[in-house]
Design an enzyme around this catalytic site. Structure first.
Site, PDB file in Angstrom:
ATOM      1  N   ASP A 267       5.330   0.885 -79.779  1.00 26.01           N
ATOM      2  CA  ASP A 267       5.645  -0.220 -80.684  1.00 26.01           C
ATOM      3  C   ASP A 267       6.568   0.303 -81.786  1.00 26.01           C
ATOM      4  OD1 ASP A 267       5.267  -2.130 -83.010  1.00 26.01           O
ATOM      5  OD2 ASP A 267       4.065  -3.121 -81.473  1.00 26.01           O
TER       6      ASP A 267
ATOM      7  N   HIS B  39       2.542  -9.572 -73.832  1.00 25.66           N
ATOM      8  CA  HIS B  39       2.431  -8.120 -73.907  1.00 25.66           C
ATOM      9  C   HIS B  39       1.111  -7.768 -74.587  1.00 25.66           C
ATOM     10  CE1 HIS B  39       4.347  -9.431 -77.641  1.00 25.66           C
ATOM     11  NE2 HIS B  39       3.851  -8.352 -78.221  1.00 25.66           N
TER      12      HIS B  39
END
Length: 116
Positions: free
Chosen positions: A31, A101
């Site tokens: 991320d 996701h």
């Protein structure tokens, strides 16, 4: 026609990213705004599903693959294999990319990461 998501653009090679793992139907990356020491994303290669509820209704086997892949990533990227798996569903729940996701979070989780 909608603009491709950032994940589709990564898969198409338009945006560089370090792919940490991949299967025929999934890929994983870090991320860009981590909420924990380990903060990975598990992303289906298809943009067909906007969120986890659509995915669960449309392709439950792909959802099961995402969970299994998240576990594999946690084993590889954490000391103990423990992790939190988070799906944000909807803008008011913090979802900013409307291509389903999963967030794999581990290591020193904070209150901030609880709502990630």
């Amino acid at each position: 026609m909608t603009e491709p998501s950032i994940f589709t653009r990564i898969l198409n090679g338009e945006i560089p990213a370090e792919i940490l793992g991949e299967t025929d139907r999934l890929f994983a990356l870090r991320d860009i705004a981590p909420q924990a020491p380990v903060h990975l994303l598990v992303v289906p290669k298809t943009a067909e599903y906007r969120d986890v509820t659509e995915l669960a209704a449309g392709d439950p086997s792909l959802l099961a693959e995402m969970v299994a892949f998240a576990g594999k990533l946690a084993e590889e990227h954490t000391d103990d294999g423990d992790f939190r798996l988070v799906f944000n569903t909807g803008a008011n729940a913090g979802q900013t990319v409307f291509h389903v996701h999963a967030h794999v979070l581990a290591g020193g989780l904070t209150e901030k990461s609880v709502g990630a």
